[in-house]
Design a protein around this motif. Structure first.
Motif, short mmCIF file in Angstrom:
data_model
loop_
_atom_site.label_atom_id
_atom_site.label_comp_id
_atom_site.label_asym_id
_atom_site.label_seq_id
_atom_site.Cartn_x
_atom_site.Cartn_y
_atom_site.Cartn_z
N ASN A 236 0.81 -1.22 0.00
CA ASN A 236 0.00 0.00 0.00
C ASN A 236 0.85 1.27 0.00
OD1 ASN A 236 -2.43 -1.45 0.08
ND2 ASN A 236 -2.32 -1.64 2.31
N ASP A 237 2.05 1.21 0.57
CA ASP A 237 2.93 2.37 0.64
C ASP A 237 3.60 2.58 -0.71
OD1 ASP A 237 4.88 4.28 1.16
OD2 ASP A 237 5.50 3.40 3.06
N ASP A 238 3.39 3.74 -1.30
CA ASP A 238 3.96 4.03 -2.62
C ASP A 238 5.48 4.01 -2.61
OD1 ASP A 238 1.48 4.29 -3.78
OD2 ASP A 238 1.39 6.45 -3.51
N ARG A 239 6.08 4.21 -1.41
CA ARG A 239 7.54 4.21 -1.32
C ARG A 239 8.11 2.80 -1.31
NH1 ARG A 239 7.76 8.09 3.89
NH2 ARG A 239 6.31 6.43 4.50
N GLY B 11 0.45 -6.16 -10.48
CA GLY B 11 1.39 -5.07 -10.24
C GLY B 11 2.23 -5.21 -8.99
N ALA B 12 2.07 -6.31 -8.26
CA ALA B 12 2.78 -6.46 -6.98
C ALA B 12 4.29 -6.43 -7.14
CB ALA B 12 2.35 -7.75 -6.29
N GLY B 13 4.79 -6.97 -8.25
CA GLY B 13 6.24 -7.08 -8.40
C GLY B 13 6.87 -6.12 -9.38
N PRO C 202 -0.34 -4.30 7.30
CA PRO C 202 -1.49 -3.76 6.56
C PRO C 202 -2.07 -2.54 7.26
CG PRO C 202 -2.19 -5.63 7.86
CD PRO C 202 -0.69 -5.54 8.04
N ASP C 203 -2.78 -1.72 6.48
CA ASP C 203 -3.50 -0.58 7.08
C ASP C 203 -4.72 -1.08 7.83
OD1 ASP C 203 -1.69 1.20 5.88
OD2 ASP C 203 -2.85 1.20 4.02
N SER C 204 -5.30 -2.18 7.35
CA SER C 204 -6.49 -2.75 7.98
C SER C 204 -6.53 -4.24 7.68
CB SER C 204 -7.75 -2.07 7.42
OG SER C 204 -8.91 -2.77 7.82
N VAL C 205 -7.18 -5.00 8.55
CA VAL C 205 -7.31 -6.44 8.30
C VAL C 205 -8.71 -6.78 7.77
CG1 VAL C 205 -5.64 -6.96 10.11
CG2 VAL C 205 -8.08 -6.97 10.68
N LYS C 206 -9.48 -5.76 7.46
CA LYS C 206 -10.84 -5.97 6.96
C LYS C 206 -10.83 -6.84 5.72
CE LYS C 206 -14.99 -3.46 5.50
NZ LYS C 206 -15.59 -2.12 5.23
N ASN D 222 19.46 10.11 5.05
CA ASN D 222 18.42 9.20 5.49
C ASN D 222 18.92 7.77 5.46
OD1 ASN D 222 15.80 7.78 5.71
ND2 ASN D 222 16.03 7.49 3.51
N GLY D 223 18.70 7.04 6.54
CA GLY D 223 19.11 5.63 6.57
C GLY D 223 17.96 4.68 6.74
N GLU D 224 16.73 5.17 6.55
CA GLU D 224 15.55 4.34 6.76
C GLU D 224 15.25 3.48 5.55
OE1 GLU D 224 11.91 3.23 8.97
OE2 GLU D 224 14.01 3.66 9.32
N LEU D 225 15.16 2.17 5.77
CA LEU D 225 14.74 1.21 4.75
C LEU D 225 15.53 1.37 3.44
CD1 LEU D 225 10.90 1.38 5.42
CD2 LEU D 225 12.40 -0.55 5.91
N LEU D 226 16.84 1.43 3.56
CA LEU D 226 17.68 1.60 2.37
C LEU D 226 17.61 0.41 1.43
CD1 LEU D 226 20.89 3.30 3.84
CD2 LEU D 226 18.85 4.36 2.85
N GLU D 227 17.19 -0.74 1.97
CA GLU D 227 17.07 -1.92 1.11
C GLU D 227 16.07 -1.70 -0.03
OE1 GLU D 227 14.94 -2.89 5.10
OE2 GLU D 227 16.67 -1.74 4.39
N ARG D 228 15.20 -0.74 0.13
CA ARG D 228 14.25 -0.43 -0.94
C ARG D 228 14.94 0.09 -2.19
NH1 ARG D 228 9.43 2.80 2.32
NH2 ARG D 228 8.41 0.97 3.24
N GLN D 229 16.18 0.56 -2.06
CA GLN D 229 16.91 1.08 -3.21
C GLN D 229 17.47 -0.02 -4.10
OE1 GLN D 229 19.71 4.22 -2.31
NE2 GLN D 229 18.46 4.97 -0.62
N VAL D 230 17.47 -1.26 -3.61
CA VAL D 230 17.92 -2.40 -4.41
C VAL D 230 16.80 -3.46 -4.39
CG1 VAL D 230 20.42 -2.08 -4.27
CG2 VAL D 230 19.23 -3.14 -2.36
#
Length: 375
Positions: free
Chosen positions: A10-13, A39-41, A78-82, A312-320
């Motif tokens: 859900n997070d665009d980042r 579009g998940a991958g 998740p934002d919600s478990v609904k 910024n050092g947050e979630l740097l793994e997202r860059q690879v």
């Protein structure tokens, strides 16, 4: 349990995906049925056609897939478990110490929630350890990001125009991320110093060709989970001053110190940053959990008055994301196959298993994990 849903984040980042096509090819012959949200991958480099070719069925949205899925896998909470089916098994990062309301929601809806960061750090569970796989990549990216912003080169160079001295890199916290940062900086030719409150890691630091900063802090050690123990105020003060002297000479400082389930310790304060050289770079890998460095911000870069850049050092793994997804997917696949019953041809939850006992937070409509149920 054999019907698996791979969610779209859900997070665009977020750039990663929880399962890649190659691992789905391994799961389907075992008896698992896999659905993947369209579009998940894509951000990780895996197209919908790749998933179809692997044998997965595509669904339009997370909500469309929830209804008949026994196992739900995603990266972030998740934002919600609904809409998630009762008694299904949900696997993701959960940040359980800071998300009590979400735990209550999982429990009230009768969903079995696995917190991936709670998987025990044991030899048996090593293949499932998302914390190690992802933070290793973060340590690598931290060095590359710092090197790209540093106004000098990392290796020593002897040229007709003169000799360039190697950059000095100081790594604070020698866990998985710290070790990878050391190894990467050394490969790039930097001079590397490192410090950790656990003396046991000195040998690992030296094996990578770095120098280990020795600070006599008295009694130290690590927890049963392999994390550094929290220091006393007196120990912290002594550590800070010894580190400050190294930071003054460093071109790059990378901090990785975290205490699991608690706010990260503050290691570098403004007075230390003020003593550092103009143009030097600091990367705070703990900025998302309180920060090791005063003034660091998640997902933002900061430049101090004296010209020190805090990256910024947050979630740097997202860059690879390609390799981050590959490693995360391998962790998830190892988890699913560990609990797979070959005779019944489905995944079965064994609450007596030390791995499941360590990471399953909710079951039977209740919070069952010892660290959270009484809170």
């Amino acid at each position: 349990m054999k019907k698996v849903l791979v969610c779209r984040e859900n997070d665009d980042r977020e750039t990663r995906v929880a399962l890649i096509p190659d691992d789905i090819k391994k799961l389907i012959p075992l008896g698992f049925e896999v659905k993947v949200v369209c579009g998940a991958g894509v951000k990780s480099g895996f197209s919908d056609e790749d998933y179809k070719a692997a044998g997965a069925v595509l669904v339009a949205s997370n909500e469309d897939g929830y209804g008949d899925s026994d196992i739900i896998v995603r990266i972030m909470k998740p934002d919600s478990v609904k809409g998630i089916k009762k008694d299904s098994l949900h696997l993701s990062y959960m940040d359980p110490f800071n998300n009590r309301e979400l735990l209550d929601e999982f429990a009230s809806e009768g969903i079995q929630a696995v917190s991936l960061e709670m998987i025990p750090r044991t030899t048996l569970a090593q293949k499932m350890d998302v914390q190690s796989s992802q933070t290793s990549l973060a340590g690598y990216v931290a060095v590359l990001n710092a090197a790209s912003r540093l106004p000098k080169v990392l290796p020593m160079m002897v040229t007709p125009a003169g000799t360039i001295n190697p950059a000095r890199v100081f790594v604070i916290g020698v866990g998985v991320a710290g070790l990878q940062a050391i190894a990467t900086a050394k490969r790039l030719g930097a001079r590397v110093d490192a410090f950790d409150t656990r003396p046991v890691v000195e040998e690992q630091v030296k094996s990578l060709g770095a120098s280990f900063l020795k600070i006599d802090l008295g009694e130290m050690g690590q927890t049963a989970q392999g994390y550094a123990k929290e220091l006393t105020p007196e120990q912290i003060a002594k550590q800070k001053e010894a580190q400050a002297k190294v930071c003054e000479k460093a071109n790059i400082v990378i901090t990785t110190a975290k205490v699991f389930g608690r706010k990260a310790p503050r290691l570098l304060e403004k007075n230390v940053l003020d003593r550092m050289m103009k143009g030097s770079i600091v990367v705070d890998l703990a900025c998302g959990s309180g920060g090791n460095v005063e003034g660091s911000k998640p997902f933002e870069d900061v430049v101090t008055e004296n010209g020190v850049t805090i990256l910024n050092g947050e979630l740097l793994e997202r860059q690879v994301p390609y390799d981050a997804s590959k490693m995360f997917s391998g962790n998830i696949t190892a988890f699913l196959t560990h609990f797979y019953d070959k005779e019944a041809k489905e995944l079965k939850i064994n609450l007596e298993d030390e791995i499941m006992k360590g990471c399953l937070l909710t079951s039977g409509g209740q919070i069952i994990h010892e660290r959270f149920k009484a809170n």
